[in-house]
Design an enzyme around this catalytic site. Structure first.
Site, PDB file in Angstrom:
ATOM      1  N   ASP A 135       4.552   3.325   3.002  1.00 40.61           N
ATOM      2  CA  ASP A 135       3.213   3.846   2.708  1.00 40.61           C
ATOM      3  C   ASP A 135       2.347   2.734   2.115  1.00 40.61           C
ATOM      4  O   ASP A 135       2.690   2.155   1.086  1.00 40.61           O
ATOM      5  CB  ASP A 135       3.326   4.991   1.689  1.00 40.61           C
ATOM      6  CG  ASP A 135       1.972   5.634   1.412  1.00 40.61           C
ATOM      7  OD1 ASP A 135       1.577   6.528   2.176  1.00 40.61           O
ATOM      8  OD2 ASP A 135       1.295   5.205   0.447  1.00 40.61           O
ATOM      9  N   TYR A 145      -4.984  -0.826  -1.332  1.00 40.94           N
ATOM     10  CA  TYR A 145      -3.928  -1.517  -2.088  1.00 40.94           C
ATOM     11  C   TYR A 145      -3.981  -3.036  -1.884  1.00 40.94           C
ATOM     12  O   TYR A 145      -3.275  -3.775  -2.568  1.00 40.94           O
ATOM     13  CB  TYR A 145      -2.524  -1.012  -1.699  1.00 40.94           C
ATOM     14  CG  TYR A 145      -2.309   0.469  -1.852  1.00 40.94           C
ATOM     15  CD1 TYR A 145      -3.219   1.271  -2.537  1.00 40.94           C
ATOM     16  CD2 TYR A 145      -1.190   1.080  -1.297  1.00 40.94           C
ATOM     17  CE1 TYR A 145      -3.015   2.638  -2.655  1.00 40.94           C
ATOM     18  CE2 TYR A 145      -0.983   2.449  -1.418  1.00 40.94           C
ATOM     19  CZ  TYR A 145      -1.904   3.217  -2.091  1.00 40.94           C
ATOM     20  OH  TYR A 145      -1.698   4.572  -2.191  1.00 40.94           O
ATOM     21  N   LYS A 150      -4.317   4.232   4.970  1.00 37.30           N
ATOM     22  CA  LYS A 150      -5.377   5.187   4.586  1.00 37.30           C
ATOM     23  C   LYS A 150      -6.735   4.506   4.637  1.00 37.30           C
ATOM     24  O   LYS A 150      -6.835   3.323   4.304  1.00 37.30           O
ATOM     25  CB  LYS A 150      -5.138   5.696   3.154  1.00 37.30           C
ATOM     26  CG  LYS A 150      -3.697   6.066   2.872  1.00 37.30           C
ATOM     27  CD  LYS A 150      -3.462   6.612   1.484  1.00 37.30           C
ATOM     28  CE  LYS A 150      -1.971   6.726   1.203  1.00 37.30           C
ATOM     29  NZ  LYS A 150      -1.338   5.533   0.639  1.00 37.30           N
ATOM     30  N   HIS A 206      -8.166   8.815   2.474  1.00 38.22           N
ATOM     31  CA  HIS A 206      -7.585   8.603   1.135  1.00 38.22           C
ATOM     32  C   HIS A 206      -8.073   9.636   0.112  1.00 38.22           C
ATOM     33  O   HIS A 206      -7.274  10.174  -0.664  1.00 38.22           O
ATOM     34  CB  HIS A 206      -7.907   7.172   0.676  1.00 38.22           C
ATOM     35  CG  HIS A 206      -6.898   6.579  -0.237  1.00 38.22           C
ATOM     36  ND1 HIS A 206      -6.575   5.254  -0.251  1.00 38.22           N
ATOM     37  CD2 HIS A 206      -6.125   7.141  -1.203  1.00 38.22           C
ATOM     38  CE1 HIS A 206      -5.654   5.025  -1.167  1.00 38.22           C
ATOM     39  NE2 HIS A 206      -5.365   6.152  -1.757  1.00 38.22           N
TER      40      HIS A 206
HETATM   41  P1  NDP Z   1       5.721   6.426  -8.845  1.00 35.41           P
HETATM   42  O1  NDP Z   1       5.762   7.775  -9.463  1.00 35.41           O
HETATM   43  O2  NDP Z   1       6.407   6.182  -7.533  1.00 35.41           O
HETATM   44  O3  NDP Z   1       6.269   5.410  -9.926  1.00 35.41           O
HETATM   45  C1  NDP Z   1       6.307   4.026  -9.713  1.00 35.41           C
HETATM   46  C2  NDP Z   1       6.772   3.361 -11.009  1.00 35.41           C
HETATM   47  O4  NDP Z   1       8.132   3.723 -11.271  1.00 35.41           O
HETATM   48  C3  NDP Z   1       6.723   1.857 -10.926  1.00 35.41           C
HETATM   49  O5  NDP Z   1       6.310   1.378 -12.182  1.00 35.41           O
HETATM   50  C4  NDP Z   1       8.177   1.452 -10.667  1.00 35.41           C
HETATM   51  O6  NDP Z   1       8.404   0.170 -11.234  1.00 35.41           O
HETATM   52  C5  NDP Z   1       8.938   2.543 -11.395  1.00 35.41           C
HETATM   53  N1  NDP Z   1      10.245   2.868 -10.800  1.00 35.41           N
HETATM   54  C6  NDP Z   1      10.547   3.065  -9.501  1.00 35.41           C
HETATM   55  N2  NDP Z   1      11.842   3.400  -9.343  1.00 35.41           N
HETATM   56  C7  NDP Z   1      12.384   3.413 -10.587  1.00 35.41           C
HETATM   57  C8  NDP Z   1      13.679   3.670 -11.069  1.00 35.41           C
HETATM   58  N3  NDP Z   1      14.686   4.008 -10.251  1.00 35.41           N
HETATM   59  N4  NDP Z   1      13.892   3.574 -12.406  1.00 35.41           N
HETATM   60  C9  NDP Z   1      12.876   3.236 -13.265  1.00 35.41           C
HETATM   61  N5  NDP Z   1      11.623   2.983 -12.852  1.00 35.41           N
HETATM   62  C10 NDP Z   1      11.371   3.077 -11.521  1.00 35.41           C
HETATM   63  O7  NDP Z   1       4.174   6.015  -8.766  1.00 35.41           O
HETATM   64  P2  NDP Z   1       3.120   5.529  -7.701  1.00 35.41           P
HETATM   65  O8  NDP Z   1       1.798   5.816  -8.304  1.00 35.41           O
HETATM   66  O9  NDP Z   1       3.391   4.148  -7.265  1.00 35.41           O
HETATM   67  O10 NDP Z   1       3.272   6.537  -6.453  1.00 35.41           O
HETATM   68  C11 NDP Z   1       4.123   6.302  -5.352  1.00 35.41           C
HETATM   69  C12 NDP Z   1       3.326   5.896  -4.105  1.00 35.41           C
HETATM   70  O11 NDP Z   1       2.408   6.926  -3.727  1.00 35.41           O
HETATM   71  C13 NDP Z   1       2.403   4.687  -4.310  1.00 35.41           C
HETATM   72  O12 NDP Z   1       3.087   3.464  -4.410  1.00 35.41           O
HETATM   73  C14 NDP Z   1       1.494   4.824  -3.119  1.00 35.41           C
HETATM   74  O13 NDP Z   1       2.121   4.367  -1.953  1.00 35.41           O
HETATM   75  C15 NDP Z   1       1.261   6.349  -3.104  1.00 35.41           C
HETATM   76  N6  NDP Z   1       0.059   6.762  -3.856  1.00 35.41           N
HETATM   77  C16 NDP Z   1      -0.941   7.422  -3.172  1.00 35.41           C
HETATM   78  C17 NDP Z   1      -2.085   7.833  -3.816  1.00 35.41           C
HETATM   79  C18 NDP Z   1      -3.140   8.547  -3.048  1.00 35.41           C
HETATM   80  O14 NDP Z   1      -4.240   8.742  -3.586  1.00 35.41           O
HETATM   81  N7  NDP Z   1      -2.894   8.961  -1.822  1.00 35.41           N
HETATM   82  C19 NDP Z   1      -2.299   7.594  -5.240  1.00 35.41           C
HETATM   83  C20 NDP Z   1      -1.187   6.934  -5.903  1.00 35.41           C
HETATM   84  C21 NDP Z   1      -0.056   6.567  -5.211  1.00 35.41           C
HETATM   85  P3  NDP Z   1       9.001  -1.098 -10.389  1.00 35.41           P
HETATM   86  O15 NDP Z   1       8.120  -1.346  -9.212  1.00 35.41           O
HETATM   87  O16 NDP Z   1       8.947  -2.189 -11.410  1.00 35.41           O
HETATM   88  O17 NDP Z   1      10.399  -0.705 -10.006  1.00 35.41           O
END
Ligand code: NDP
Length: 278
Positions: free
Chosen positions: A51, A56, A81, A114
């Site tokens: 995704d 981004y 998006k 988006h």
């Molecule tokens: P998430 O809820 O997926 O959380 C991501 C965070 O969790 C990062 O800081 C990551 O750190 C950490 N993390 C991941 N796996 C673990 C683990 N096993 N243990 C501990 N920490 C962990 O948040 P997002 O906001 O990134 O949402 C996911 C995806 O959704 C986005 O990346 C994007 O692709 C999409 N999105 C879409 C939106 C929209 O408006 N359509 C808005 C926001 C997000 P690290 O990278 O350091 O592991």
């Protein structure tokens, strides 16, 4: 419950396209070696869904990650998006071409609006419908659309969106919207499934972690899939990308699923789709 089998398992969209139910999120993954490595690790490990979004600013790195992996383009479900400032008919068509160029691919598996930009999203949707008819995109959908946005869109559209990607986690289960999407055949998809980490501290996650020998992240993702919700956890770290996919050897029982649902408090970590100004 839809059958949850393995990392390459899919939910079927209403046009018959199969969408892998676990994907890699890339928001805040830097457009350099970080996102290239994340995408490559995910695909080499077995993920088949990535995704991204023009907002981004990492589509180029995502494309490089796909190429660097051992997986063929046609075996990866690539999602992007159209950003708010590009909304409108012609500008969406142009934004789509720019996205393909950045990713260096010649079609998308799923293209989403988006955010529901007032006065624009219907024209944006007409552009997505044209691209879909021309087979430049295998499926089209929306993100951050509430029921009234969906009803307004579908009043004049020829295609029902195939997906609605929404903030979704135990503090924001949006049951009415989920039920509405299910009733229209719109696949629900979770963004920020971990609430960006905030949910790891929940007592229930700790309890279930002990019971199943799984991490809070794994429990949360398993709950998403058992709810029939596609999920796209983000990590830039290959060990987490791998452990987030280790969720196919246990099953939460109905009470546990219901308990994780019952924690809802309509709390968002991201913007409110009815009140954003970007
Ligand atoms: P998430 O809820 O997926 O959380 C991501 C965070 O969790 C990062 O800081 C990551 O750190 C950490 N993390 C991941 N796996 C673990 C683990 N096993 N243990 C501990 N920490 C962990 O948040 P997002 O906001 O990134 O949402 C996911 C995806 O959704 C986005 O990346 C994007 O692709 C999409 N999105 C879409 C939106 C929209 O408006 N359509 C808005 C926001 C997000 P690290 O990278 O350091 O592991």
């Amino acid at each position: 419950m839809k059958k949850i089998t393995d990392l390459q398992g899919t939910f079927e969209l209403h046009n018959g396209v199969k969408m892998p139910y676990l994907g890699l999120g890339t928001y805040q993954s830097e457009n350099d070696q970080e996102v290239v490595n994340a995408v490559q690790s995910a695909l080499d490990y077995g993920y088949r869904h990535i995704d991204t979004a023009s907002a981004y600013k990492n589509e180029e790195g995502v494309g490089k990650g796909i190429k660097a992996s051992s997986v063929a383009r046609e075996d990866v479900f690539v999602v992007s998006k159209v950003w708010n400032s590009d909304q409108g008919y012609e500008s969406t068509l142009n934004a789509f071409e720019a996205t393909l160029e950045q990713l260096d691919v010649d079609y998308l598996d799923l293209y989403l609006i988006h955010w529901p930009v007032k006065g624009k999203y219907k024209d944006t949707w007409r552009a997505l419908e044209k691209l879909y008819r021309e087979k430049r995109i295998r499926a089209i959908g929306v993100s951050n659309f509430m029921i009234h946005h969906l009803e307004d869109l579908m009043e004049s559209s020829e295609t029902i969106p195939m997906v609605n990607q929404m903030e979704f986690h135990s503090y924001l289960t949006s049951q009415e919207l989920v039920d509405y999407c299910v009733s229209k055949g719109i696949q629900y998809e979770a963004w920020s499934p971990f609430m960006q980490g905030k949910l790891f501290k929940l007592d229930i996650c700790k309890e279930l972690s002990e019971k199943y020998g799984k991490s809070p992240a794994q429990l949360i993702l398993r709950w998403n899939l058992q709810r029939g919700v596609v999920t796209i956890p983000k990590s830039a770290k290959s060990e987490r990308i791998i452990s987030n996919a280790d969720i196919f050897d246990f099953e939460l029982n109905a009470d546990e699923v219901a308990f994780l649902d019952s924690l809802n408090r309509d709390e968002r970590i991201g913007p409110d789709p009815d009140n954003f100004n970007f």
